[in-house]
Design an enzyme around this catalytic site. Sequence first.
Site, mmCIF file in Angstrom:
data_model
loop_
_atom_site.group_PDB
_atom_site.id
_atom_site.type_symbol
_atom_site.label_atom_id
_atom_site.label_comp_id
_atom_site.label_asym_id
_atom_site.label_seq_id
_atom_site.Cartn_x
_atom_site.Cartn_y
_atom_site.Cartn_z
ATOM 1 N N THR A 158 -6.572 9.730 -9.969
ATOM 2 C CA THR A 158 -5.807 10.256 -8.827
ATOM 3 C C THR A 158 -5.099 11.550 -9.187
ATOM 4 O O THR A 158 -4.887 12.409 -8.330
ATOM 5 C CB THR A 158 -4.786 9.191 -8.363
ATOM 6 O OG1 THR A 158 -5.520 8.080 -7.853
ATOM 7 C CG2 THR A 158 -3.862 9.710 -7.285
ATOM 8 N N THR A 204 -5.004 5.703 -13.037
ATOM 9 C CA THR A 204 -4.016 4.672 -13.393
ATOM 10 C C THR A 204 -4.631 3.277 -13.503
ATOM 11 O O THR A 204 -4.085 2.412 -14.186
ATOM 12 C CB THR A 204 -2.879 4.603 -12.346
ATOM 13 O OG1 THR A 204 -3.438 4.293 -11.067
ATOM 14 C CG2 THR A 204 -2.096 5.900 -12.276
ATOM 15 N N ASP A 205 -5.772 3.069 -12.839
ATOM 16 C CA ASP A 205 -6.256 1.688 -12.687
ATOM 17 C C ASP A 205 -6.675 1.022 -13.997
ATOM 18 O O ASP A 205 -6.459 -0.180 -14.174
ATOM 19 C CB ASP A 205 -7.415 1.645 -11.683
ATOM 20 C CG ASP A 205 -6.923 1.837 -10.248
ATOM 21 O OD1 ASP A 205 -5.690 1.793 -10.035
ATOM 22 O OD2 ASP A 205 -7.758 2.029 -9.356
HETATM 23 C C1 SIN Z 1 -5.317 6.194 -9.778
HETATM 24 O O1 SIN Z 1 -5.553 7.051 -10.625
HETATM 25 O O2 SIN Z 1 -4.129 5.956 -9.423
HETATM 26 C C2 SIN Z 1 -6.378 5.365 -9.108
HETATM 27 C C3 SIN Z 1 -7.751 5.840 -9.342
HETATM 28 C C4 SIN Z 1 -8.168 5.765 -10.768
HETATM 29 O O3 SIN Z 1 -7.731 4.874 -11.511
HETATM 30 O O4 SIN Z 1 -8.993 6.608 -11.173
#
Ligand code: SIN
Length: 348
Positions: A28, A108-109
């Site tokens: 993200t 983040t995932d």
């Molecule tokens: C994010 O980064 O918050 C979600 C998408 C990902 O993990 O690439």
Amino acid sequence: MNTSPSSSSSAIPLSALPRIAVLATGGTIAGSAQDATSTAGYQAGVVGVGQLLAAVPALSTLAHIQAEQIASIDSKDMSFALWAKLALRVNALLATGDIEGVVITHGTDTLEETAYLLHLTVKSTKPVVLTAAMRPSSALSADGPLNLLNAVSVAANRAAHGQGVLVAFNNRIHSARDVVKTSTFAVDAFQSPEVGALGWVQDGRVEFQRGVVRPHTVACEFAIDAASTGAWPAVEIVTSYAGATRVIVDALVQAGVRGIVVAGTGNGSIHAALQQGLADAVARGVAVVRASRVGSGHVMHNGAASDDALGFITANSLNPYKARVLLMLALAAGGTGPAALQQAFDLY
Ligand code: SIN
């Protein structure tokens, strides 16, 4: 390895202007939406590292930045091949004299999984700092630029040496071993349950409130080499819940997995039907690790009373996803049998 709690505060970077490598993988932080008010409907991993850096002109006051686009993915699609590519690149960069630290931008995932993998396989005491964002780069109040600035501040700071792999997010510095994503939407999305953050970063100031106790990086026996790209031991995760059955476990054993992590209820407790399936899996040579789905706390090893009798390993305070990372690495390093594998979980 730094095993002693430390309280180190410094606004003075490692050298006048250290050279920091920024490795971008997507997420993200590199996401973009049609309009600035959209923070959920966007595409992750579409903005290049050059644009991410251009959004943070103040980086040039902290470090000489050397940027590389390693991947452009949504981190839900993280793969073994990309893990290996990243680990190999980090180790190669840190082995050169002129790179003082590495910052990795990531989704983040699965950030906590990648961070822990690197924590156990990087062969350097130089800082490696992961960062990310909850809002895409196109959003009002995007959190990525400040997170990136803070990550470079940490990577460029002497106090970050010997702390293992770190995560700089929302002004806090976390250890890769402890950090977990705890919110689906909030910008304060990462916590280190039970133990708390290692410290904080704000306006270029980096302060550690405690040190990292368990072995990491150069003190670990695990290594990723060119052969690691496709040869990871198959380890899957199953969950215990009301009415759980052994169907999935039997299918996994049939498929030839080397290990199963069970996300148990409470203190890693397991529905009787599922537990019988897992005990039978152990008898077939599958390593079974008991973790918890709760999200904080640890899983006590019940020794002779049950775990040893059943051949189960316990995950200590690792969540199921990090327990899977450690089990894969331990199996890849030749670990066999519950007793030897339990030693890895007790140590790391
Ligand atoms: C994010 O980064 O918050 C979600 C998408 C990902 O993990 O690439």
